[in-house]
Scaffold this motif. Sequence first.
Motif, PDB file in Angstrom:
ATOM      1  N   GLU A  27     -22.343 -19.365  47.109  1.00 19.19           N
ATOM      2  CA  GLU A  27     -21.010 -19.475  46.262  1.00 19.19           C
ATOM      3  C   GLU A  27     -21.227 -20.145  45.129  1.00 19.19           C
ATOM      4  O   GLU A  27     -20.922 -21.336  45.705  1.00 19.19           O
ATOM      5  N   THR A  37     -23.680 -24.817  48.781  1.00 18.87           N
ATOM      6  CA  THR A  37     -23.169 -26.098  49.517  1.00 18.87           C
ATOM      7  C   THR A  37     -22.878 -26.049  50.491  1.00 18.87           C
ATOM      8  O   THR A  37     -22.954 -26.943  51.606  1.00 18.87           O
ATOM      9  N   ASP A  38     -22.462 -25.221  50.591  1.00 17.56           N
ATOM     10  CA  ASP A  38     -21.721 -24.576  52.700  1.00 17.56           C
ATOM     11  C   ASP A  38     -23.327 -25.188  53.701  1.00 17.56           C
ATOM     12  O   ASP A  38     -22.945 -24.875  54.407  1.00 17.56           O
ATOM     13  N   HIS A 169     -11.399 -26.770  48.074  1.00 23.45           N
ATOM     14  CA  HIS A 169     -12.982 -25.397  47.877  1.00 23.45           C
ATOM     15  C   HIS A 169     -13.002 -26.157  47.033  1.00 23.45           C
ATOM     16  O   HIS A 169     -12.823 -26.675  46.006  1.00 23.45           O
ATOM     17  N   GLU A 174     -16.663 -31.878  50.884  1.00 24.21           N
ATOM     18  CA  GLU A 174     -17.425 -31.140  50.314  1.00 24.21           C
ATOM     19  C   GLU A 174     -17.880 -31.622  49.599  1.00 24.21           C
ATOM     20  O   GLU A 174     -19.281 -32.297  49.216  1.00 24.21           O
TER      21      GLU A 174
HETATM   22 ZN   LIG Z   1     -17.655 -24.586  50.150  1.00 22.78          ZN
END
Ligand SMILES: [Zn+2]
Length: 263
Positions: A27, A37-38, A169, A174
Amino acid sequence: MRLADATWTDTRDADVDVAFVPVGSTEQHGPHAPLGTDTLTAVAVAEAAATAYGSRMDEPAGERRDDDGDRGDAVVTPAIPVGVSEEHRAFDGTMWVRPDTFRAYVTDAAASLPGHGVDRVVFVNGHGGNVEALAEAARRFSRNPDHGGYAVAFTWFKAVGDHASEMGHAGPLETAVLRATHPELVHEDRMEAARDGATDDWGEWVSGVNLAHDTEEFTANGVVGDPTAGDADRGRKLLDLASNALVTLAGAVVDRERNERNN
Ligand SMILES: [Zn+2]
């Protein structure tokens, strides 16, 4: 130990206490950070924790220890890379599955493990949108006597102490972890634009209700928080905090008696 890198015979012969199943997303993460990234951050935390788990020496003897008193290892399974991300659908490249699909897939994937003697599972999550469905998947997995295992869900950015309040976010946390682990995927030349186009808060809140179902309603470039506030040094600290928390959790999960009432 990485499951995908091991052979089946290595896996058969290994002494595994617990599986870490990284769960991420594909996403938007602003103009400066990759869609994966996640998943990248979840894998980084899981691998750091698996290394630390295997080398720790200071645990009191638990009943699940081997006869020789040694702890076993933690195995990191392949990551689940598409999650519950429909809220980012306005941004190109974002992929998602419905929560029902996600819960079923995650639960089934974990259910493969107890048959090989790995009956303790920690889902290591990197995406806020997965939290609710992943907790439900862990409960389903644990309650189903056919699975014969016990699972919990861990979300790394909730286990980093005071840093957690700055999550946002594609923001400082992150970005910091990516700068520490995958700097080649971070677009440093877009960082100021990412910050200038960001919003400070996630959502549009009235009386405890978020009026915005989709992120594009409150952030034009996809960023919440200041990504410039997360350097690689902070990223390494975050990795340490999150992986230490995961090691502690894994020890408790391994030593815990499973609820057998449904058997
Ligand atoms: Zn993320």
